[in-house]
Write a protein that holds these residues in place. Structure first.
Motif, PDB file in Angstrom:
ATOM      1  N   LEU A   1       0.821  -1.206   0.000  1.00 23.24           N
ATOM      2  CA  LEU A   1       0.000   0.000   0.000  1.00 23.24           C
ATOM      3  C   LEU A   1       0.863   1.268   0.000  1.00 23.24           C
ATOM      4  N   THR A   2       2.065   1.178   0.533  1.00 25.85           N
ATOM      5  CA  THR A   2       2.949   2.340   0.549  1.00 25.85           C
ATOM      6  C   THR A   2       3.528   2.625  -0.834  1.00 25.85           C
ATOM      7  N   LEU A   3       3.775   1.573  -1.610  1.00 25.98           N
ATOM      8  CA  LEU A   3       4.397   1.757  -2.915  1.00 25.98           C
ATOM      9  C   LEU A   3       3.500   2.527  -3.882  1.00 25.98           C
ATOM     10  N   VAL A   4       2.187   2.452  -3.708  1.00 32.22           N
ATOM     11  CA  VAL A   4       1.275   3.133  -4.637  1.00 32.22           C
ATOM     12  C   VAL A   4       1.444   4.655  -4.570  1.00 32.22           C
ATOM     13  N   PRO A   5       1.286   5.298  -3.392  1.00 31.28           N
ATOM     14  CA  PRO A   5       1.503   6.755  -3.362  1.00 31.28           C
ATOM     15  C   PRO A   5       2.951   7.154  -3.631  1.00 31.28           C
ATOM     16  N   LEU A   6       3.919   6.295  -3.263  1.00 29.38           N
ATOM     17  CA  LEU A   6       5.312   6.609  -3.559  1.00 29.38           C
ATOM     18  C   LEU A   6       5.553   6.635  -5.072  1.00 29.38           C
ATOM     19  N   ALA A   7       4.924   5.711  -5.795  1.00 35.10           N
ATOM     20  CA  ALA A   7       5.059   5.702  -7.249  1.00 35.10           C
ATOM     21  C   ALA A   7       4.495   6.988  -7.843  1.00 35.10           C
ATOM     22  N   LEU A   8       3.368   7.450  -7.319  1.00 39.57           N
ATOM     23  CA  LEU A   8       2.785   8.714  -7.777  1.00 39.57           C
ATOM     24  C   LEU A   8       3.728   9.876  -7.474  1.00 39.57           C
ATOM     25  N   LEU A   9       4.310   9.871  -6.276  1.00 38.11           N
ATOM     26  CA  LEU A   9       5.248  10.921  -5.896  1.00 38.11           C
ATOM     27  C   LEU A   9       6.478  10.894  -6.792  1.00 38.11           C
ATOM     28  N   ALA A  10       6.965   9.698  -7.120  1.00 32.46           N
ATOM     29  CA  ALA A  10       8.128   9.583  -8.000  1.00 32.46           C
ATOM     30  C   ALA A  10       7.812  10.144  -9.383  1.00 32.46           C
ATOM     31  N   TRP A  11       6.599   9.929  -9.866  1.00 38.30           N
ATOM     32  CA  TRP A  11       6.199  10.446 -11.184  1.00 38.30           C
ATOM     33  C   TRP A  11       6.080  11.965 -11.154  1.00 38.30           C
ATOM     34  N   LEU A  12       5.502  12.499 -10.079  1.00 38.70           N
ATOM     35  CA  LEU A  12       5.310  13.944  -9.982  1.00 38.70           C
ATOM     36  C   LEU A  12       6.635  14.693  -9.843  1.00 38.70           C
ATOM     37  N   THR A  13       7.571  14.089  -9.137  1.00 35.43           N
ATOM     38  CA  THR A  13       8.857  14.757  -8.889  1.00 35.43           C
ATOM     39  C   THR A  13       9.923  14.398  -9.920  1.00 35.43           C
ATOM     40  N   LYS A  14       9.525  13.604 -10.936  1.00 37.77           N
ATOM     41  CA  LYS A  14      10.478  13.189 -11.983  1.00 37.77           C
ATOM     42  C   LYS A  14      11.746  12.602 -11.355  1.00 37.77           C
ATOM     43  N   THR A  15      11.525  11.584 -10.552  1.00 35.08           N
ATOM     44  CA  THR A  15      12.601  10.947  -9.795  1.00 35.08           C
ATOM     45  C   THR A  15      13.691  10.386 -10.697  1.00 35.08           C
ATOM     46  N   ARG A  16      14.942  10.578 -10.282  1.00 39.26           N
ATOM     47  CA  ARG A  16      16.089  10.008 -10.992  1.00 39.26           C
ATOM     48  C   ARG A  16      16.399   8.629 -10.397  1.00 39.26           C
ATOM     49  N   TRP A  17      16.441   7.607 -11.264  1.00 39.25           N
ATOM     50  CA  TRP A  17      16.628   6.241 -10.796  1.00 39.25           C
ATOM     51  C   TRP A  17      18.090   5.820 -10.931  1.00 39.25           C
ATOM     52  N   PRO A  18      18.594   5.048  -9.972  1.00 37.19           N
ATOM     53  CA  PRO A  18      19.989   4.584 -10.053  1.00 37.19           C
ATOM     54  C   PRO A  18      20.119   3.439 -11.043  1.00 37.19           C
ATOM     55  N   GLY A  19      21.359   3.085 -11.335  1.00 37.38           N
ATOM     56  CA  GLY A  19      21.604   1.923 -12.185  1.00 37.38           C
ATOM     57  C   GLY A  19      21.365   0.620 -11.434  1.00 37.38           C
ATOM     58  N   TRP A  20      21.589  -0.488 -12.130  1.00 33.94           N
ATOM     59  CA  TRP A  20      21.304  -1.790 -11.534  1.00 33.94           C
ATOM     60  C   TRP A  20      22.166  -2.051 -10.306  1.00 33.94           C
ATOM     61  N   ARG A  21      23.434  -1.645 -10.373  1.00 36.11           N
ATOM     62  CA  ARG A  21      24.319  -1.883  -9.228  1.00 36.11           C
ATOM     63  C   ARG A  21      23.859  -1.080  -8.021  1.00 36.11           C
ATOM     64  N   GLY A  22      23.520   0.182  -8.255  1.00 34.80           N
ATOM     65  CA  GLY A  22      23.024   1.010  -7.163  1.00 34.80           C
ATOM     66  C   GLY A  22      21.716   0.480  -6.606  1.00 34.80           C
ATOM     67  N   ALA A  23      20.848  -0.004  -7.503  1.00 31.95           N
ATOM     68  CA  ALA A  23      19.577  -0.568  -7.058  1.00 31.95           C
ATOM     69  C   ALA A  23      19.800  -1.817  -6.210  1.00 31.95           C
ATOM     70  N   GLY A  24      20.821  -2.590  -6.561  1.00 33.77           N
ATOM     71  CA  GLY A  24      21.127  -3.781  -5.768  1.00 33.77           C
ATOM     72  C   GLY A  24      21.565  -3.438  -4.360  1.00 33.77           C
ATOM     73  N   HIS A  25      22.400  -2.415  -4.239  1.00 33.52           N
ATOM     74  CA  HIS A  25      22.815  -1.971  -2.902  1.00 33.52           C
ATOM     75  C   HIS A  25      21.616  -1.462  -2.102  1.00 33.52           C
ATOM     76  N   LEU A  26      20.730  -0.743  -2.758  1.00 35.53           N
ATOM     77  CA  LEU A  26      19.532  -0.242  -2.071  1.00 35.53           C
ATOM     78  C   LEU A  26      18.626  -1.389  -1.641  1.00 35.53           C
TER      79      LEU A  26
END
Length: 297
Positions: free
Chosen positions: A44-69
């Motif tokens: 349930l938390t991921l739904v509003p976070l996804a909306l927030l990421a879209w509104l703020t034009k979130t910058r996503w890390p690469g695969w290696r960074g995502a793995g560490h996260l």
């Protein structure tokens, strides 16, 4: 914005929101098993976070960074929340759980020495010792059920220790590998990894039955919007305005605030030795966490 609000009230609000996570868990756990409730919370938390990421034009890390996260999410969210919720579910009071995991700055300091080569001052070593002594006093009373206060099952200590180790190692891991990442993107990746972990745990270990009572819905809603959303947004504001250090300094207030809330809402009581131990532990964490101002000159 008035300075008093920016420098104190908003950080204090963040700490209060954090403390209510233990209360929300205790309210909701009679109606769902721990991993099941936490999997729902992450989803349930991921739904509003996804909306927030879209509104703020979130910058996503690469695969290696995502793995560490993802590793950070498994430690900070998976082990920490899973341990806290299972400890409460199996009989440990919210106040005692909060006190044990409130030693996180102490264990993090030790982990930073071992894995990051950071130094620890004499004052911080004193704080480490006081923190451990304080928790030992609390557990000595609670495990024995002294002073008319119900004891706690020893097995719950395993879950509380898992929570403490998870958030401490996760904090050090994030400091080593997760800096410079967009906060919304990092939070989403961590929550996704934790959600998969909780979902797998619920599938393998639990019945996944949920009683959708008004109390459970209220608890789950608060954990999602009060903790996972509002607290994160406040943290983003604090970091943007350079006040994140004040949050760290106020974290030692979480255990007494939680204990007060648990007493008012659930009549959870601490005996004299446990109260003294809690005070000693809080002083110890404060010595480790609060930094001295540089000398003028």
């Amino acid at each position: 914005m008035p300075a008093v609000i920016q420098t104190f009230l908003i950080p204090a609000l963040f700490v209060w929101l954090w403390s209510t996570g233990f209360i929300g868990g205790k309210y909701g756990l009679p109606y769902a098993e721990p991993f099941t409730m936490l999997a729902l919370r992450m989803l349930l938390t991921l739904v509003p976070l996804a909306l927030l990421a879209w509104l703020t034009k979130t910058r996503w890390p690469g695969w290696r960074g995502a793995g560490h996260l993802a590793v950070t999410g498994l430690l900070v969210q998976g082990c920490y929340l899973g341990g806290v919720f299972y400890a409460i579910d199996q009989g440990m009071s919210a106040g005692v759980v909060s006190l044990i995991v409130g030693l996180q700055p102490l264990l993090t300091a030790l982990a930073a020495v071992l894995f990051l080569g950071e130094s620890v001052t004499g004052r911080q070593w004193l704080g480490l010792g006081l923190g451990l002594l304080g928790v030992a006093l609390v557990l000595a009373e609670k495990l024995g059920g002294g002073a008319g206060v119900p004891g706690i099952p020893p097995l719950t200590l395993v879950w509380a220790a898992l929570a403490l180790v998870g958030i401490s190692l996760g904090t050090v891991y994030q400091k080593r590998f997760g800096t410079g990442v967009d906060l919304v993107a990092g939070t989403m990746i961590q929550y996704t990894a934790a959600g998969l972990f909780f979902g797998l745990g619920a599938w393998l270990l639990e019945t996944r039955e949920v009683q959708w009572t008004p109390q459970f819905q209220l608890a789950l809603g608060w954990l999602v919007f009060g903790l996972s959303i509002s607290a994160i947004l406040i943290l983003m504001w604090l970091i943007r305005h350079g006040a994140a250090s004040r949050v760290a300094s106020l974290f030692y207030l979480v255990p007494p605030v939680t204990a007060l809330e648990a007493w008012l809402l659930f009549d959870e009581r601490l005996g004299p030795m446990a109260m003294a131990g809690g005070l000693v532990a809080i002083i110890g964490v404060a010595l480790v966490t609060i930094r001295r101002a540089p000398a003028a000159g």
